[in-house]
Design an enzyme around this catalytic site. Structure first.
Site, short mmCIF file in Angstrom:
data_model
loop_
_atom_site.label_atom_id
_atom_site.label_comp_id
_atom_site.label_asym_id
_atom_site.label_seq_id
_atom_site.Cartn_x
_atom_site.Cartn_y
_atom_site.Cartn_z
N TYR A 6 14.60 31.32 2.24
CA TYR A 6 13.48 32.19 2.75
C TYR A 6 13.88 32.70 4.16
O TYR A 6 14.27 31.98 5.12
CB TYR A 6 12.23 31.22 2.73
CG TYR A 6 11.60 31.04 1.25
CD1 TYR A 6 11.23 32.19 0.39
CD2 TYR A 6 11.48 29.91 0.86
CE1 TYR A 6 10.52 31.95 -0.91
CE2 TYR A 6 11.25 29.67 -0.77
CZ TYR A 6 10.70 30.80 -1.14
OH TYR A 6 10.10 30.70 -2.38
N LYS A 43 0.62 -1.07 0.04
CA LYS A 43 -0.01 -0.08 0.07
C LYS A 43 0.91 1.40 0.16
O LYS A 43 2.07 1.31 0.35
CB LYS A 43 -0.89 0.05 1.22
CG LYS A 43 -0.41 0.03 2.60
CD LYS A 43 -1.15 -0.26 3.75
CE LYS A 43 -0.54 -0.34 5.10
NZ LYS A 43 -1.29 -0.18 6.01
#
Length: 365
Positions: free
Chosen positions: A257, A32
């Site tokens: 940033y 999965k």
């Protein structure tokens, strides 16, 4: 280009080690979440001859498995009705989560004139999905007697398997034992399964007819387990990128940033084209490590969506544009292993690997 390189040999060796450990029990291999981030098609294609079942979370994942392998596929989650006809036609195993769902499955099976393979999920204490424990025997009996269902399995899931001494493990095992006794009274052929990786490693006598070793197959071990044989299991993947630019800071300059990282005059930084937009953990910015030419370098400044920077100091080892960067190591003790990254970001290896998205190329080697 960012590449997750996966060792076919290590993957197959891990599964062989697990199969030796579990003896005669069947192996259901969970793939999965894109095979825990490793690439579902590649993983299935390279392991289908070693495992008995595959397991997934939903219908769409199941179809990706059946496209490349003929093994039985068990869907753990709720079934979406728009896909149920295709699932039945491909003999994908459905999980029954409540008593009422049996009648719905029977109606669809009658319309298709085809029996449905089913496993019943029993809630023995995790309290997430599954038939209530007190309603388990009635539901199992009903499914077993159905003319349109093939009751192939009965299963549950341990809530606290990662803590082998937790009392809930024994409580759930005892409940499941009583369900197994009832089920085997109906048919010895019904597959009973309870354990994930941590479950069968941490608890004795808990393999039953089948185990579901997910994270262990991909090479990640519980910290508590020191068995010599299991310790031969290794992580199967390394995440690699390239240096795309070298920057030299001037006096008083920073990077990224908000310029939270302030370097020294003459410091060199390497720019790596991977960021949180690729599923790489943003929390690593300004505190993670990467390996370039067998030297560990610290990340510098905030990670952006598409890139990160690392400090090379004065670049005494002459890192160049085009050099390979190892972001996730396959050596657990390394500072940039999935285990170490999980510790740094207060999460688990499952999270680190399964969130790597399709901007990263998967390559079996």
């Amino acid at each position: 280009m960012n590449i997750l390189k996966i060792s076919k040999q290590t993957l197959r060796n891990n599964i062989k080690i697990i199969r030796e450990y579990i003896g005669n029990a069947k192996m259901c291999f969970p793939v999965k979440a894109n095979a825990y981030g490793h690439g579902i098609e590649d993983i299935v294609e390279n392991t289908h001859d070693l495992v008995d079942f595959f397991a997934v979370a939903n219908s769409l994942e199941a179809f990706r498995v059946t496209a490349v392998a003929k093994n039985p596929v068990l869907v753990f989650g709720v079934i979406y009705y728009e896909y149920i006809e295709k699932m039945i036609s491909e003999n994908i195993r459905v999980s029954i989560q409540d008593y009422e769902y049996i009648e719905k499955l029977e109606q669809i099976a009658k319309e298709l004139d085809k029996k449905v393979y089913a496993h019943i999920n029993i809630n023995t204490g995790m309290n997430r999905m599954g038939v209530d424990y007190n309603d388990a025997c009635r539901t199992i009996q009903r499914a077993y007697e159905s003319d349109w269902l093939i009751l192939e399995g009965v299963y549950s899931h341990l809530a606290c398997a990662d803590n082998r001494d937790h009392p809930t493990n024994i409580k759930q095992k005892n409940r499941f034992d009583s369900i197994v006794k009832f089920t085997k009274g109906l048919s010895q052929d019904i597959i009973c399964h309870l354990s994930n990786s941590y479950g069968f490693l941490g608890q004795k006598g808990i393999c039953y007819d089948m185990v579901r070793p997910g994270i262990l197959s991909y090479g990640f071990l519980p910290e508590f387990y020191v068995d010599r044989v299991i310790r031969e299991i290794k992580p199967i993947a390394r995440l690699l990128s390239k240096v795309v630019k070298i920057i030299t800071l001037q006096e008083g300059e920073g990077v990224g940033y908000s310029l939270i990282y302030r370097g020294f005059e003459g410091e060199q930084l390497a720019v790596i084209p991977i960021g949180y937009g690729d599923g790489f953990p943003r929390e690593l910015g300004d505190r993670g490590f990467v390996n370039i030419n067998d030297v560990m370098y610290p990340m510098a400044g905030r990670m952006s969506m598409d890139g990160l920077t690392v400090s090379l100091g004065i670049n005494e080892y002459d890192v160049k544009v085009g050099d390979t960067v190892e972001l996730i190591s396959a050596i657990p003790r390394n500072r940039n292993s999935a285990f170490s990254i999980a510790k740094q970001t207060n999460t688990i290896e499952y999270d680190i690997m399964s969130t790597l998205n399709n901007r990263i190329i998967r390559k079996i080697i």
